[in-house]
Design a protein around this motif. Structure first.
Motif, PDB file in Angstrom:
ATOM      1  N   ASP A  97       0.820  -1.218   0.000  1.00 61.22           N
ATOM      2  CA  ASP A  97       0.000   0.000   0.000  1.00 61.22           C
ATOM      3  C   ASP A  97       0.854   1.268   0.000  1.00 61.22           C
ATOM      4  OD1 ASP A  97      -2.391  -1.502   0.084  1.00 61.22           O
ATOM      5  OD2 ASP A  97      -2.109  -1.799   2.232  1.00 61.22           O
ATOM      6  N   GLY A  98       1.843   1.292  -0.885  1.00 61.11           N
ATOM      7  CA  GLY A  98       2.701   2.470  -1.016  1.00 61.11           C
ATOM      8  C   GLY A  98       3.910   2.469  -0.105  1.00 61.11           C
ATOM      9  N   ARG A  99       3.984   1.509   0.822  1.00 60.93           N
ATOM     10  CA  ARG A  99       5.153   1.368   1.705  1.00 60.93           C
ATOM     11  C   ARG A  99       6.056   0.292   1.091  1.00 60.93           C
ATOM     12  NH1 ARG A  99       6.903   2.743   6.587  1.00 60.93           N
ATOM     13  NH2 ARG A  99       8.114   1.244   7.796  1.00 60.93           N
ATOM     14  N   LEU A 100       7.274   0.672   0.720  1.00 62.66           N
ATOM     15  CA  LEU A 100       8.172  -0.244   0.015  1.00 62.66           C
ATOM     16  C   LEU A 100       9.109  -0.949   1.000  1.00 62.66           C
ATOM     17  CD1 LEU A 100       9.052   1.857  -3.162  1.00 62.66           C
ATOM     18  CD2 LEU A 100       7.079   0.359  -2.729  1.00 62.66           C
ATOM     19  N   VAL A 101       9.014  -2.271   1.002  1.00 65.20           N
ATOM     20  CA  VAL A 101       9.783  -3.103   1.939  1.00 65.20           C
ATOM     21  C   VAL A 101      10.776  -3.940   1.147  1.00 65.20           C
ATOM     22  CG1 VAL A 101       9.656  -4.880   3.729  1.00 65.20           C
ATOM     23  CG2 VAL A 101       7.803  -3.192   3.509  1.00 65.20           C
ATOM     24  N   GLY A 102      12.041  -3.933   1.565  1.00 67.89           N
ATOM     25  CA  GLY A 102      13.084  -4.696   0.885  1.00 67.89           C
ATOM     26  C   GLY A 102      13.447  -5.954   1.631  1.00 67.89           C
ATOM     27  N   ASP A 103      13.675  -7.031   0.892  1.00 68.65           N
ATOM     28  CA  ASP A 103      14.064  -8.307   1.494  1.00 68.65           C
ATOM     29  C   ASP A 103      15.140  -8.949   0.629  1.00 68.65           C
ATOM     30  OD1 ASP A 103      14.105 -10.456   3.233  1.00 68.65           O
ATOM     31  OD2 ASP A 103      12.250 -11.358   2.505  1.00 68.65           O
ATOM     32  N   SER A 104      15.792  -9.961   1.177  1.00 69.89           N
ATOM     33  CA  SER A 104      16.750 -10.746   0.401  1.00 69.89           C
ATOM     34  C   SER A 104      16.338 -12.211   0.482  1.00 69.89           C
ATOM     35  CB  SER A 104      18.175 -10.580   0.944  1.00 69.89           C
ATOM     36  OG  SER A 104      19.039 -11.476   0.273  1.00 69.89           O
ATOM     37  N   THR A 105      15.955 -12.775  -0.645  1.00 72.39           N
ATOM     38  CA  THR A 105      15.529 -14.179  -0.678  1.00 72.39           C
ATOM     39  C   THR A 105      16.590 -15.101  -1.277  1.00 72.39           C
ATOM     40  OG1 THR A 105      14.491 -13.964  -2.859  1.00 72.39           O
ATOM     41  CG2 THR A 105      13.113 -13.444  -0.941  1.00 72.39           C
ATOM     42  N   ASP A 106      17.742 -14.548  -1.654  1.00 69.40           N
ATOM     43  CA  ASP A 106      18.767 -15.340  -2.357  1.00 69.40           C
ATOM     44  C   ASP A 106      19.245 -16.548  -1.549  1.00 69.40           C
ATOM     45  OD1 ASP A 106      18.880 -13.867  -4.731  1.00 69.40           O
ATOM     46  OD2 ASP A 106      20.264 -12.403  -3.872  1.00 69.40           O
ATOM     47  N   GLY A 107      19.663 -16.312  -0.315  1.00 72.55           N
ATOM     48  CA  GLY A 107      20.213 -17.389   0.505  1.00 72.55           C
ATOM     49  C   GLY A 107      19.180 -18.438   0.847  1.00 72.55           C
ATOM     50  N   GLN A 108      17.970 -17.989   1.172  1.00 75.34           N
ATOM     51  CA  GLN A 108      16.892 -18.933   1.461  1.00 75.34           C
ATOM     52  C   GLN A 108      16.583 -19.780   0.237  1.00 75.34           C
ATOM     53  OE1 GLN A 108      15.647 -19.345   4.596  1.00 75.34           O
ATOM     54  NE2 GLN A 108      14.650 -21.159   3.757  1.00 75.34           N
ATOM     55  N   GLY A 109      16.787 -19.206  -0.949  1.00 77.14           N
ATOM     56  CA  GLY A 109      16.604 -19.972  -2.183  1.00 77.14           C
ATOM     57  C   GLY A 109      17.543 -21.157  -2.251  1.00 77.14           C
ATOM     58  N   TRP A 110      18.779 -20.952  -1.787  1.00 78.26           N
ATOM     59  CA  TRP A 110      19.759 -22.049  -1.754  1.00 78.26           C
ATOM     60  C   TRP A 110      19.319 -23.123  -0.766  1.00 78.26           C
ATOM     61  CZ3 TRP A 110      23.269 -23.368   2.321  1.00 78.26           C
ATOM     62  CH2 TRP A 110      24.240 -24.319   1.967  1.00 78.26           C
ATOM     63  N   VAL A 111      18.894 -22.705   0.425  1.00 81.09           N
ATOM     64  CA  VAL A 111      18.423 -23.651   1.452  1.00 81.09           C
ATOM     65  C   VAL A 111      17.217 -24.436   0.936  1.00 81.09           C
ATOM     66  CG1 VAL A 111      17.382 -23.848   3.756  1.00 81.09           C
ATOM     67  CG2 VAL A 111      19.314 -22.310   3.394  1.00 81.09           C
ATOM     68  N   ASP A 112      16.261 -23.714   0.345  1.00 81.43           N
ATOM     69  CA  ASP A 112      15.028 -24.358  -0.121  1.00 81.43           C
ATOM     70  C   ASP A 112      15.278 -25.302  -1.294  1.00 81.43           C
ATOM     71  OD1 ASP A 112      13.613 -23.043   1.824  1.00 81.43           O
ATOM     72  OD2 ASP A 112      12.815 -21.482   0.487  1.00 81.43           O
ATOM     73  N   SER A 113      16.275 -24.982  -2.130  1.00 78.60           N
ATOM     74  CA  SER A 113      16.577 -25.868  -3.267  1.00 78.60           C
ATOM     75  C   SER A 113      17.070 -27.231  -2.768  1.00 78.60           C
ATOM     76  CB  SER A 113      17.619 -25.230  -4.196  1.00 78.60           C
ATOM     77  OG  SER A 113      18.883 -25.150  -3.573  1.00 78.60           O
ATOM     78  N   LEU A 114      17.799 -27.232  -1.659  1.00 81.27           N
ATOM     79  CA  LEU A 114      18.254 -28.502  -1.072  1.00 81.27           C
ATOM     80  C   LEU A 114      17.116 -29.200  -0.326  1.00 81.27           C
ATOM     81  CD1 LEU A 114      21.794 -27.447   0.238  1.00 81.27           C
ATOM     82  CD2 LEU A 114      21.252 -28.820  -1.771  1.00 81.27           C
TER      83      LEU A 114
END
Length: 290
Positions: A97-114
């Motif tokens: 709703d107009g509030r911009l929130v930044g996240d990093s999903t890169d590392g979790q992507g590695w964990v989830d791929s395994l």
């Protein structure tokens, strides 16, 4: 079908045209039936403030970003998550709703791929080759996933000490060591159950491996070996690890699963990971042949 209710998402990158992200997310929208579309926008650091303003004004659902925008975007956001704060990198922006929130999903992507193959990081010893953006994301996620020990090998250059201090401050399980010490890498391989290459050695036409044959000989059928690279599908390092009998994973799993993290935050739904992986695998195969 695109209509008046279609929600827009996208990638901000320079260059952007080569990205597989539109394939990943548009395949996901199609399979799930979500009324969304994902486009790639060629944006430089100079154009980033205007892009974020447009995101707010046009109620665009969210964006992914590549380097250097991953760091440039931070001062322009309203909030960032703890893991993005730790990494000082944002690959996903969510418009709430107009509030911009930044996240990093890169590392979790590695964990989830395994995790897809029932491989957990909890209580495992992990060796990470390299400490660039992908490496730091993997290290951070391994710590969060409960790794018993994380050995990190980094080139000894002028930022070695500061990077060592940064990474080791995340957890006492992290130990940063000089990449040039092959005997130490071999010892770390002997202790590890999981080895992750996060360097770009072996990308595209590069026939090198990130460590020597003597070090690779320490890999066994008990090892899980991952490579963040997905082009080519099989790097020289993955090929060598296979010859040692190790279980190997290229970078497609990490690529798709980090996108799945973005998709979940934007839509509230889980990405249909398997058909997306198949689509990406086919696309990379076609690029290799062209």
């Amino acid at each position: 079908m695109i209509d008046g209710h279609t929600k827009l998402f996208g990638l901000l990158a320079h260059p952007a045209a080569h990205s597989l992200s539109p394939l990943i997310h548009n395949t996901s929208f199609k399979v799930t039936g979500i009324n969304g579309v994902y486009l790639a926008f060629d944006v430089t650091s100079d154009g980033l403030p205007d892009s974020l303003a447009a995101m707010r004004a046009m109620n665009i659902g969210g964006f992914n970003l590549s380097m250097p925008l991953k760091t440039d975007v931070i001062p322009l956001l309203d909030e960032i998550t703890p893991r993005a704060e730790r990494l000082q990198a944002v690959n996903t922006v969510i418009n709430r709703d107009g509030r911009l929130v930044g996240d990093s999903t890169d590392g979790q992507g590695w964990v989830d791929s395994l995790k897809q193959d029932d491989i957990t990081i909890d209580e495992k010893v992990v060796t990470v080759l390299g400490s660039g953006g992908a490496g730091r994301a993997i290290i951070s996620a391994a710590v969060d996933a409960g790794a018993q020990k994380v050995y990190v090998f980094k080139r000894t250059n002028d930022i070695f000490e500061s990077r060592k201090e940064q990474l080791e401050s995340w957890s006492d399980v992290v130990e940063v060591l000089p990449y040039e010490d092959e005997s130490m890498i071999a010892q770390a391989f002997d202790e590890s159950q999981i080895v992750a290459n996060s360097t770009n050695v072996g990308m595209a036409g590069d026939q090198s491996t990130p460590v020597s044959k003597a070090v690779i000989s320490h890999l066994t059928p008990q090892h899980i070996v991952t490579d963040a690279i997905y082009f080519p599908l099989e790097t020289p390092f993955i090929r060598a690890a296979k010859q040692q009998g190790s279980h190997t994973y290229n970078g497609i799993g990490m690529l798709v699963n980090q996108a799945a993290g973005s998709f979940l935050e934007w839509t509230g739904q889980r990405m249909p990971v398997q058909p997306v992986i198949e689509a990406v695998h086919t696309a990379v195969q076609q690029r290799q042949q062209s």
